[in-house]
Write a protein that holds these residues in place. Structure first.
Motif: not given
Length: 140
Positions: A39-62
């Protein structure tokens, strides 16, 4: 948070392929035993939406390393079972995998899945001012 997703993937792989399946998360040693998963994490991103709310993105290659002489049929059968990764439990929450696809490269199955979700991330509270004195005056 990423470790919770990896744990969720490992638990799902165990439930689908049995407790005897070998799953690596820290890299594959040189003389590893097949069949196994990595199990390998390819990339991870976070984008602030409002104040302390974030959109988290995680791409994996199994990665799946087959064992039999019929590697292609084994990889295609494994890929169909890996569709079970659509839903995993991460940190006690159900999250859904998206953009699921696979390809075979040099006799290894690569199964790609993204886990994206909104989260509230806590911020450190700034120390509040204790005392404020204001002196205002006119005159001389």
């Amino acid at each position: 948070m990423v470790n919770n997703i990896i744990d969720g993937i490992v638990i799902k792989l165990d439930s689908v392929f049995g407790a005897d399946s070998v799953i690596h998360t820290e890299g594959v040693e040189q003389d590893f035993k097949e069949p196994c998963f990595y199990v390998k994490l390819l990339s991870a991103n976070q984008k602030q939406i409002l104040n302390n709310r974030y959109y988290l993105q995680h791409s994996f290659d199994i990665h799946y390393f087959p064992d039999t002489a019929n590697k292609n049929s084994e990889m295609f059968e494994t890929a169909s079972k890996l569709s079970a990764l659509e839903y995993i439990i991460s940190g006690g929450n159900l999250i859904r995998g998206t953009k699921m696809n696979y390809q075979t490269v040099d006799g290894v199955l690569h199964y790609f899945v993204d886990y994206n979700y909104y989260a509230y991330l806590s911020k450190e509270e700034a120390e509040k001012m204790q005392i404020l004195s204001v002196h205002n005056g006119i005159g001389g």
